[in-house]
Design an enzyme around this catalytic site. Structure first.
Site, PDB file in Angstrom:
ATOM      1  N   LYS A 148       4.931   4.628  -1.257  1.00 56.42           N
ATOM      2  CA  LYS A 148       5.115   6.021  -1.679  1.00 56.42           C
ATOM      3  C   LYS A 148       6.462   6.563  -1.224  1.00 56.42           C
ATOM      4  O   LYS A 148       6.948   7.570  -1.757  1.00 56.42           O
ATOM      5  CB  LYS A 148       3.979   6.890  -1.133  1.00 56.42           C
ATOM      6  CG  LYS A 148       2.631   6.580  -1.771  1.00 56.42           C
ATOM      7  CD  LYS A 148       1.500   7.314  -1.083  1.00 56.42           C
ATOM      8  CE  LYS A 148       0.146   6.906  -1.689  1.00 56.42           C
ATOM      9  NZ  LYS A 148      -0.998   7.487  -0.959  1.00 56.42           N
ATOM     10  N   GLY A 180       0.818  -1.202   0.000  1.00 55.15           N
ATOM     11  CA  GLY A 180       0.000   0.000   0.000  1.00 55.15           C
ATOM     12  C   GLY A 180       0.857   1.259   0.000  1.00 55.15           C
ATOM     13  O   GLY A 180       1.946   1.301  -0.592  1.00 55.15           O
ATOM     14  N   SER A 181       0.393   2.284   0.711  1.00 52.32           N
ATOM     15  CA  SER A 181       1.018   3.614   0.627  1.00 52.32           C
ATOM     16  C   SER A 181       2.414   3.699   1.215  1.00 52.32           C
ATOM     17  O   SER A 181       3.097   4.710   1.010  1.00 52.32           O
ATOM     18  CB  SER A 181       0.121   4.648   1.318  1.00 52.32           C
ATOM     19  OG  SER A 181      -1.064   4.844   0.574  1.00 52.32           O
ATOM     20  N   ILE A 182       2.873   2.687   1.933  1.00 47.97           N
ATOM     21  CA  ILE A 182       4.271   2.695   2.377  1.00 47.97           C
ATOM     22  C   ILE A 182       5.198   2.780   1.170  1.00 47.97           C
ATOM     23  O   ILE A 182       6.280   3.358   1.234  1.00 47.97           O
ATOM     24  CB  ILE A 182       4.572   1.443   3.228  1.00 47.97           C
ATOM     25  CG1 ILE A 182       3.975   1.619   4.620  1.00 47.97           C
ATOM     26  CG2 ILE A 182       6.065   1.180   3.323  1.00 47.97           C
ATOM     27  CD1 ILE A 182       4.242   0.474   5.562  1.00 47.97           C
TER      28      ILE A 182
END
Length: 586
Positions: free
Chosen positions: A307, A303-305
């Site tokens: 990013k 997921g957004s990790i």
């Protein structure tokens, strides 16, 4: 004539069968007596075993300790051994009673009701000291012994780390064809460190008490009990891990308290990149193959990790203009679907708020510059490649401390690099992006160290029985390019802003006893529960204290609804408990 032919035919059959049985008998009694069948059964030894009663003191397999020398798996338990032939002899039970604190008549009862040797220890209410064991043996009562027996700890920890062993005669012979001294019952490592260090842990000899009995269980050669001991001063070895037993126990307790049933955590000592604690859920159950895998070594949707990778690439390519604004009311594909309402945000605040549109925009721009930029940057910050310790150890050219560690993945199809929507999904850690929790913890440690990549270590030394070192594992750098110190410094500020920003996804940690820097992540798994609710992988990864980083931590809960996730609460609890532990140590 026909009758004679029949007689000859059946005679030949009879001779063939008789010859087979004679050969089989010779095979058993004369030819392969010490290595019978594929299992290599020692028939002579087995026949002796049928007339032997014994107490295993130590099976001779190596053991594991934590960084402070505390046992993780087995311990030497002070124990009292009583052999059953005592019931047929006159022996000073009252003298023994005064040492062990059990009435003499009770001791007499114990041996009167058994045909096998009895071992009494603390779990039976018999707590003995070294001095008391010495006094027991000074009595010189035949059939009574005070010993230190290797027993499993009542509360085992780090089960996925240590792993399991099992009996498999064919696998044993295939793996160690030259070790003919090993019994077919010798256990070999199947998972975890038991598997990785199996050759070092194999037993050299057993330590046991034994005596021989007849068919009725009476002593064959009097009441003398033999003490069979391993005289080798070097074996069994001890594997000294980097695990801290106190911290590992605390970490497992936190996961239980926060009801994390699937997932786990990894806690690293940043300075040495050593594992202080690693816990995987569900708990290990030998009868359920689904529980044997260490989830911290398996690739998961981050997921957004992820990013963090896009941010690192954007910084190195100069796309982190602090004055640039991104419309974070648009979705990841740049569409106004009404699902977002964050307005215009800068690059820094986009990271703190985890704005999808900002990072899909940056990912598209980066891919126009270099189609390998995402995987190359992931490698630079120690995320995508195997990160566990590996190197040359004796005759092993590529010895791995984490043999079960899987390699991460970003692109499954190179064509996706030219598909905008595939790039969008990749930028936010979905599509085909999967990385291990261990590698995410390593990424955070790498950033905290200013971009220096190191292999993750979980074993420090292999020690001989006498305490000298057989082998010491050095701290090794990870191969390949790294991010610049400037890029690492900027990432450190971004990770801290996630917590300090009033709308940051990590603002909960503003009240932590140590300053936290980190990144949250919510990844769709493509699964639903029985109530048709979407299931996610919920993450928080970071390091603390922010100003002088000591610990890198990742917590993940798998296949959970957003409302039920205990990820942030578990991360918060770990930071809180580590603060207390540090305070006690200082």
């Amino acid at each position: 004539m026909l009758q004679n032919k029949r007689f000859i035919f059946f005679g030949i059959i009879y001779l063939v069968v008789l010859t087979f049985f004679l050969y089989r008998l010779a095979d058993i009694q004369l030819i392969n007596t010490e290595s019978f069948s594929k299992k290599g059964v020692n028939l002579v030894q087995e026949s002796v075993n049928q007339r032997t009663q014994e107490v295993m003191i130590d099976d001779g397999r190596g053991r594991f300790v934590d960084r402070n020398g505390d046992p993780l798996q087995k311990q030497a338990e002070p124990s009292l051994v009583l052999f059953p032939f005592l019931k047929e002899a006159e022996w000073p039970s009252e003298d023994l009673s005064r040492i062990v604190g059990i009435p003499g008549n009770k001791l007499q009862e114990v041996v009167s009701d058994t045909k096998e040797p009895i071992v009494l220890s603390s779990k039976d209410g018999v707590s003995l000291t070294a001095a008391e064991l010495e006094k027991i043996n000074e009595l010189e009562i035949p059939g009574v012994f005070g010993i230190y027996q290797q027993t499993k700890l009542d509360e085992t920890i780090g089960e996925h780390i240590i792993g399991i062993v099992g009996e498999n005669a064919e696998a044993l012979r295939a793996k160690y064809p030259d070790r003919t001294d090993l019994s077919y019952k010798t256990k070999i490592g199947v998972t975890g460190l038991e598997e990785a260090f199996d050759e070092f842990l194999l037993p050299d000899a057993e330590t046991k008490l034994l005596y021989h009995v007849d068919g009725d269980g009476h002593p064959l050669f009097g009441i003398n009990v033999k003490y069979i001991a391993d005289s080798n001063p070097f074996y069994p070895v001890t594997v000294e891990t980097t695990i801290d037993k106190e911290i590992q126990t605390m970490a497992e307790d936190v996961l239980e308290h926060q009801n994390i049933e699937k997932g786990g955590l990894v806690l690293l000592d940043i300075e040495n990149n050593e594992v202080l604690a690693m816990a995987s859920k569900p708990s290990l159950n030998r009868s359920d193959s689904k529980t044997l895998s260490n989830q911290m070594l398996q690739p998961l949707f981050p997921g957004s990790i992820f990013k963090t990778v896009i941010s690192a690439a954007a910084i190195e390519y100069g796309l982190d203009d602090p004055t640039r604004q991104f419309n974070c009311s648009l979705n990841l594909h740049g569409e106004a679907d009404g699902g977002q309402d964050d307005g215009q945000l800068t690059f820094d605040r986009s990271f703190a708020k985890s704005c999808n549109y900002t990072f899909t925009t940056l990912a598209r721009e980066l891919m126009e510059k270099d189609q390998h930029v995402i995987e190359d940057t992931a490698s630079k910050i120690g995320l995508i490649d195997p990160v566990g310790w590996n190197g040359e150890v004796f005759h092993y050219e590529n010895f791995k401390q984490f043999p079960d560690e899987k390699t991460g993945n970003i692109w499954s199809d190179e064509k996706d690099k030219n598909v905008p929507r595939a790039i969008d999904q990749t930028a936010i850690g979905q599509k085909d992006v999967k990385v291990t929790p261990l590698s995410i913890a390593n990424m955070m440690a790498t950033i905290a160290r200013g971009g220096q990549k190191q292999q993750v270590k979980i074993v420090k030394n292999i020690l001989y029985k006498n305490g000298t070192k057989m082998y010491s594992f050095t701290s090794n750098s990870l191969e390949g390019d790294t991010i610049t110190p400037m890029a690492a410094a900027k990432l450190q500020k971004l990770l801290r802003l996630v917590v300090t920003d009033s709308k940051g996804t990590g603002r909960r940690f503003q009240t932590s006893p140590m300053e936290v820097s980190g990144k949250s992540g919510t990844a769709q798994t493509g699964k639903s529960n029985d109530d048709d609710q979407t299931l996610y992988n919920k993450w928080f990864a970071g390091y603390f204290p922010s100003d002088q980083p000591k610990y890198a931590l990742v917590v993940v809960e798998m296949d959970t609804t957003s409302a039920e996730a205990g990820t942030n609460a578990a991360f918060y609890d770990i930071v809180n408990e580590m603060s207390k532990i540090d305070e006690r140590k200082n």
